[in-house]
Design an enzyme around this catalytic site. Sequence first.
Site, PDB file in Angstrom:
ATOM      1  N   CYS A  27       0.808  -0.877  -0.145  1.00  0.00           N
ATOM      2  CA  CYS A  27       0.294  -0.039   0.126  1.00  0.00           C
ATOM      3  C   CYS A  27       1.226   1.227   0.157  1.00  0.00           C
ATOM      4  CB  CYS A  27      -1.222  -0.160   1.019  1.00  0.00           C
ATOM      5  SG  CYS A  27       0.358   0.215   2.854  1.00  0.00           S
ATOM      6  N   HIS A  89       3.850   1.338  11.220  1.00  0.00           N
ATOM      7  CA  HIS A  89       2.665   1.519  11.888  1.00  0.00           C
ATOM      8  C   HIS A  89       2.518   2.874  13.611  1.00  0.00           C
ATOM      9  CE1 HIS A  89       3.337  -2.284  11.379  1.00  0.00           C
ATOM     10  NE2 HIS A  89       2.506  -2.453  11.109  1.00  0.00           N
ATOM     11  N   CYS A 111       2.774   5.745   9.071  1.00  0.00           N
ATOM     12  CA  CYS A 111       2.195   6.175   7.937  1.00  0.00           C
ATOM     13  C   CYS A 111       0.141   7.033   7.769  1.00  0.00           C
ATOM     14  CB  CYS A 111       0.657   5.073   7.728  1.00  0.00           C
ATOM     15  SG  CYS A 111      -0.117   4.766   6.010  1.00  0.00           S
ATOM     16  N   HIS A 139      -1.917  -5.037  19.411  1.00  0.00           N
ATOM     17  CA  HIS A 139      -0.625  -5.105  18.079  1.00  0.00           C
ATOM     18  C   HIS A 139      -0.032  -3.305  17.807  1.00  0.00           C
ATOM     19  CE1 HIS A 139      -0.525  -3.795  14.235  1.00  0.00           C
ATOM     20  NE2 HIS A 139      -0.925  -4.651  13.537  1.00  0.00           N
ATOM     21  N   GLU A 141       0.183  -1.234  16.323  1.00  0.00           N
ATOM     22  CA  GLU A 141      -0.622   0.646  16.125  1.00  0.00           C
ATOM     23  C   GLU A 141      -1.654   0.950  16.539  1.00  0.00           C
ATOM     24  OE1 GLU A 141      -2.686   0.260  12.581  1.00  0.00           O
ATOM     25  OE2 GLU A 141      -4.174   1.586  12.995  1.00  0.00           O
ATOM     26  N   THR A 180      -6.353   0.994  11.546  1.00  0.00           N
ATOM     27  CA  THR A 180      -6.390   0.902  10.386  1.00  0.00           C
ATOM     28  C   THR A 180      -6.765  -0.567  10.022  1.00  0.00           C
ATOM     29  OG1 THR A 180      -4.456   0.675  10.154  1.00  0.00           O
ATOM     30  CG2 THR A 180      -5.514   3.448  10.253  1.00  0.00           C
ATOM     31  N   CYS A 210      -7.839   1.964   6.764  1.00  0.00           N
ATOM     32  CA  CYS A 210      -7.890   3.069   5.789  1.00  0.00           C
ATOM     33  C   CYS A 210      -8.416   2.407   4.132  1.00  0.00           C
ATOM     34  CB  CYS A 210      -6.358   2.330   5.380  1.00  0.00           C
ATOM     35  SG  CYS A 210      -5.519   0.668   5.082  1.00  0.00           S
ATOM     36  N   SER A 238       0.682  -9.664  10.316  1.00  0.00           N
ATOM     37  CA  SER A 238       0.301  -8.653  10.211  1.00  0.00           C
ATOM     38  C   SER A 238      -1.192  -8.611   9.933  1.00  0.00           C
ATOM     39  CB  SER A 238       0.641  -8.395   8.687  1.00  0.00           C
ATOM     40  OG  SER A 238      -0.481  -8.217   7.599  1.00  0.00           O
ATOM     41  N   SER A 239      -1.790  -7.844  10.202  1.00  0.00           N
ATOM     42  CA  SER A 239      -3.095  -7.871  11.083  1.00  0.00           C
ATOM     43  C   SER A 239      -4.319  -7.427   9.761  1.00  0.00           C
ATOM     44  CB  SER A 239      -3.466  -6.351  11.716  1.00  0.00           C
ATOM     45  OG  SER A 239      -4.760  -6.242  11.992  1.00  0.00           O
TER      46      SER A 239
END
Length: 323
Positions: A27, A89, A111, A139, A141, A180, A210, A238-239
């Site tokens: 992304c 993150h 991001c 996580h 993030e 996200t 996102c 990786s979520s």
Amino acid sequence: MNAPFQSAAVDARPPLRVLIAAPRGFCAGVDRAIEIVERALERYGPPVYVRHEIVHNRYVVDALKAKGAVFVEELDEVPANLPVVFSAHGVPKAVPAEAERRGLDYLDATCPLVSKVHRQAERQVEAGRHIVFIGHRGHPEVIGTFGQVPEGRMTLVETVVDVAALDFPPDAPLAFLTQTTLSVDDTAQVIAALRARYPQVVGPKAEDICYATSNRQAAVKRVATDCDLVLVIGAPNSSNSLRLVEVAERCGTPARLIQRASEIDPAWLEGVDSVGLTAGASAPEQLVREVVERLGEWREVEEHTLTSAVEKMIFKLPRQLTD
Ligand code: SF4
């Protein structure tokens, strides 16, 4: 007339249809984070320190290590006078504050879509609201977003069951925000449960999931409904990749998360005529090609790309790298 000779080694099965989801893989936030480390290596020379995996992908991390990036868990592992990059993150506010205190030159690869959630969190707290944050415990993030507001001003919920267990007074001033990279469908249910219990809850117009996460989920749904097995390339931490596996399985198609083509067990392909293929937001396209080639070693492959959306998002680099 003689029948044509057929060797026993020739595979008489029809070609394996490989349905490749688009969009998939990198992304704009991951592209930017990797470019920040690469440009920092060019500008400052190795080593460049990176706090945490820049993105959740071993292949990417190893490639950057080979160029001179050094990955560490905490800032105290970064020697004085060397640059450090923060991962895509996002980080709690205390991290850049500590870097400044130590006089470290830091580059923030958070991001911009995660930074947007950080700013929303600050604004809701300034407005006197308590934040219910929908995300996955532990996580990075989530840790980074919690670290944007004073302790005790944000509560994590993961499921509708967690919403039922909230004990705020019925008229409590509340806001919600989301990680996200969640499942679009699950998050809609959690938000609906929250709104049902606390109709006054304030939130973003759409949840904060996102564009890349929603597009990849829509794309995998499209291939999953038309194939016998889905392969998702991504890391187990990786979520957004884990959500792609779930989305495919909910379409009734078995799905496997793999990091590299070498993890594919040929037994998975028994009785399979079509394979769906996608990649999480931190998995590079080389790994997709590697999987197609691997499948081609076992069976003739017929490749099709199923495009559900076209992405044009590009994020600017930090000013330190463009001046
Ligand atoms: S998955 Fe979304 S939020 Fe995460 S880095 Fe990519 S664009 Fe940004």
